[in-house]
Design an enzyme around this catalytic site. Structure first.
Site, mmCIF file in Angstrom:
data_model
loop_
_atom_site.group_PDB
_atom_site.id
_atom_site.type_symbol
_atom_site.label_atom_id
_atom_site.label_comp_id
_atom_site.label_asym_id
_atom_site.label_seq_id
_atom_site.Cartn_x
_atom_site.Cartn_y
_atom_site.Cartn_z
ATOM 1 C CG HIS A 1 -1.960 -0.989 1.266
ATOM 2 N ND1 HIS A 1 -3.118 -0.812 1.985
ATOM 3 C CD2 HIS A 1 -2.076 -2.195 0.665
ATOM 4 C CE1 HIS A 1 -3.900 -1.857 1.835
ATOM 5 N NE2 HIS A 1 -3.287 -2.718 1.032
ATOM 6 C CD GLU B 1 -2.107 4.349 3.006
ATOM 7 O OE1 GLU B 1 -3.288 4.614 3.288
ATOM 8 O OE2 GLU B 1 -1.781 3.479 2.168
ATOM 9 C CB CYS C 1 -6.747 -0.234 5.198
ATOM 10 S SG CYS C 1 -5.013 -0.753 5.102
#
Length: 154
Positions: free
Chosen positions: A46, A48, A76
């Site tokens: 992801h 991040e 998330c």
């Protein structure tokens, strides 16, 4: 957030879900990242997580205490956990994620009453319309592509 959006556009160019992220230190972009799950064949790629990894490597430390994150979509659960563990000071996100957002939509993981030892500040809805539209356009194109494949296969 505009720089995070540029990263999300790079993800689109790769056929990835359009999520972009930048980490800022002392008012300057320290690292940039975008989703690479399909490209890397890795569930944790992801934007991040990639940005946090880059920042830790560049800094030479796992503590990113004086840094802020800008990301186009509400993080998330996995990414929120990584944000807490890396001690990011504040997260600014664009679009809310009603299906898996762990900051406010589905969970409130940054709430220290859950037992976390680090309080992450956050602000959502930054350039929300632009960030949301990228996601809508991306998934609309996928559905259209998949519908075309079904018609050809019949």
């Amino acid at each position: 957030m505009l720089e995070a959006i540029k990263e999300a556009e790079k993800a689109i160019d790769l056929g990835e879900c359009p999520i972009g992220c930048v980490i800022v230190k002392d008012g300057r972009i320290f690292v940039r990242a975008h989703n690479l799950r399909l490209t890397r064949g890795n569930a944790i790629a992801h934007a991040e997580v990639i940005a946090i990894d880059k920042a830790c490597r560049k800094l030479g430390d796992w503590r990113l205490e004086d840094m802020d994150m800008y990301v186009t979509l509400e993080p998330c659960t996995m990414c929120s956990g990584a944000i807490i563990q890396s001690r990011i000071r504040k997260v600014y996100f664009g679009a809310y994620e009603p299906k898996s957002g762990a900051v406010v939509s589905c969970n409130d993981i940054f709430d220290v009453s859950h037992g976390h030892n680090h309080k992450v500040e956050f602000e959502g809805g930054i350039l929300e319309k632009q960030c949301s539209q990228m996601m809508l356009d991306f998934f609309r194109a996928i559905r259209k592509r998949d519908a075309g494949k079904k018609r050809r296969d019949q």
